[in-house]
Design a protein around this motif. Structure first.
Motif, PDB file in Angstrom:
ATOM      1  N   ARG A  27       0.843  -1.203   0.000  1.00 60.60           N
ATOM      2  CA  ARG A  27       0.000   0.000   0.000  1.00 60.60           C
ATOM      3  C   ARG A  27       0.871   1.243   0.000  1.00 60.60           C
ATOM      4  N   ASP A  62     -11.945   3.737   3.578  1.00 58.85           N
ATOM      5  CA  ASP A  62     -12.824   2.904   2.754  1.00 58.85           C
ATOM      6  C   ASP A  62     -12.420   1.445   2.972  1.00 58.85           C
ATOM      7  N   GLU A  83     -13.735  -1.355   2.011  1.00 59.67           N
ATOM      8  CA  GLU A  83     -13.803  -2.235   0.840  1.00 59.67           C
ATOM      9  C   GLU A  83     -12.566  -2.086  -0.036  1.00 59.67           C
ATOM     10  N   ARG A  84     -12.029  -0.886  -0.129  1.00 69.44           N
ATOM     11  CA  ARG A  84     -10.841  -0.640  -0.948  1.00 69.44           C
ATOM     12  C   ARG A  84      -9.535  -0.772  -0.159  1.00 69.44           C
ATOM     13  N   THR A  87      -8.519   1.176   2.276  1.00 72.33           N
ATOM     14  CA  THR A  87      -7.969   2.486   2.597  1.00 72.33           C
ATOM     15  C   THR A  87      -8.189   2.794   4.071  1.00 72.33           C
ATOM     16  N   ALA A 129      -3.296   3.212   1.315  1.00 71.18           N
ATOM     17  CA  ALA A 129      -4.224   2.807   0.257  1.00 71.18           C
ATOM     18  C   ALA A 129      -3.490   1.969  -0.775  1.00 71.18           C
ATOM     19  N   TRP A 130      -4.235   1.082  -1.444  1.00 71.48           N
ATOM     20  CA  TRP A 130      -3.657   0.211  -2.467  1.00 71.48           C
ATOM     21  C   TRP A 130      -3.501   0.901  -3.812  1.00 71.48           C
ATOM     22  N   THR A 131      -4.222   2.000  -4.036  1.00 68.02           N
ATOM     23  CA  THR A 131      -4.154   2.676  -5.331  1.00 68.02           C
ATOM     24  C   THR A 131      -3.858   4.157  -5.145  1.00 68.02           C
ATOM     25  N   GLU A 176      -6.993   6.359  -4.621  1.00 71.94           N
ATOM     26  CA  GLU A 176      -7.500   6.472  -3.258  1.00 71.94           C
ATOM     27  C   GLU A 176      -6.685   7.457  -2.425  1.00 71.94           C
TER      28      GLU A 176
END
Length: 362
Positions: free
Chosen positions: A167, A209, A211-212, A214, A242-244, A247
């Motif tokens: 992340r 978040d 689900e994501r 984050t 965060a993974w992205t 985000e």
């Protein structure tokens, strides 16, 4: 001396030199020790590159290195911890401050380089501020990663698994300023920065978040001076993961427009995105290489995981360098009093890293 005996001796030496981030003398002593291991092997002297008063240790690996080995010498443990928890060996377990994150990885690095066919073509960078976000070393890391094109990070493994994705992270500090007043005589004339801090500590986690994947976590706070004064100043620090990149940017946009909940109190947001995510695509080819070498050695198949924490591998992947992380040993307790590392896994990782370096040099 066997590989195991050498690993234990060197780990004892390095762990016994305390290197909290910012300890110039301790870091210099550790750098000198590692230079005594690597200078003869690499055939050149390590060079100190100093940025804003912080020195990082580099072996360039010639004009076109085949790979960059990346690690850090600094730890999170304050000076004096070694007196309470000196290096100890109990069977296969070695303990001591920084033993897992990541002094064992540096010992592995040095031993593996002594075995490869062309060590002079390998670049090595050991930084001194990773534990506080690599603020002075980031440009150096990115430069050397882009030059090599391939990076192996000797951060500890996750139960033996290599880390193929991480992340990304952001770091923020909220500075809250109100108005002081006597808490007994006329508290109504004050504007409490502490009350404002409480609003943000409770509200900020809602930016996460689940689900994501984050997370938004207030982690350190301070406010006030004495009991009978309405606090004029307060501060809270926030860790975002965060993974992205999308985000991280979403949360950053929300952070930059934070407003005060308390009349008469101002809010200043300091900080932003620190490390971009390290995506699995950057590790695919190197994971294949690791598994090929592991099979050749007769080791169990190398496992791979995505890790929630960030490392300097996030920076190297972001500049387009192939990056594989977690090449350090098995163990647990990073940043904790129960930190430990498996010596046997160090020996296994020495074999794996040496084999990978020879394979990549071809």
């Amino acid at each position: 001396m066997s590989a195991r005996e050498q690993a234990i001796e060197r780990l004892d030496q390095l762990v016994s030199i305390e290197t909290p981030t910012g300890d110039v003398a301790g870091l210099a002593a550790a750098q000198q020790l590692v230079r005594s291991w690597l200078d003869p092997v690499l055939g050149t002297q390590g060079v100190l590159e100093t940025v804003d008063g912080v020195s990082h240790l580099l072996w360039a690996g010639g004009e076109t290195p085949s790979v960059l080995l990346l690690g850090h010498l600094d730890t999170v443990f304050p000076k004096g911890t070694i007196d309470e928890r000196p290096f100890r060996l109990d069977g296969d377990r070695a303990t001591g401050p920084g033993v897992f994150d990541m002094k064992a990885g540096i010992v592995i690095m040095a031993a593996a380089l002594a075995r490869v066919a062309r060590p002079g073509e390998v670049a090595v960078l050991l930084t001194s501020d990773e534990e506080v976000g690599s603020l002075t070393s980031r440009t150096l890391i990115e430069r050397e990663a882009a030059r090599a094109g391939t990076v192996l990070v000797l951060e500890p493994s996750l139960d033996g698994a290599l880390k193929i994705a991480r992340r990304g992270g952001s770091i923020y500090r909220l500075e809250l300023t109100g108005r002081a007043a006597h808490a007994g005589l006329e508290p109504w004339k004050g504007r409490s920065a502490l009350t404002e801090l409480a609003h943000h500590v409770l509200a900020l986690p809602a930016l996460a978040d689940d689900e994501r994947g984050t997370t938004v976590s207030p982690t350190v706070a301070r406010a006030g001076t004495v009991t009978n004064v309405i606090p004029e100043h307060a501060e809270v620090r926030i860790d975002v993961r965060a993974w992205t990149l999308d985000e991280l940017e979403r949360v950053d946009a929300e952070m930059q427009v934070l407003e005060a909940h308390t009349e008469g109190v101002s809010v200043e947001v300091i900080g932003g995105i620190n490390r971009p995510p390290m995506e699995a695509s950057s590790s695919a080819e190197l994971l294949t290489c690791a598994r090929l070498v592991s099979e050749r050695l007769g080791h169990p198949e190398v496992e791979a995981v995505s890790a929630g924490g960030a490392s300097d591998g996030n920076f190297t992947a972001a500049v387009g360098a192939r990056t594989l992380d977690g090449l350090g040993p098995r163990g647990a307790g990073a940043h904790a009093d129960h930190e430990w590392v498996s010596v046997e896994s160090m020996v296994e990782r020495i074999d794996l890293l040496a084999g990978m370096l020879d394979e990549l040099a071809r």
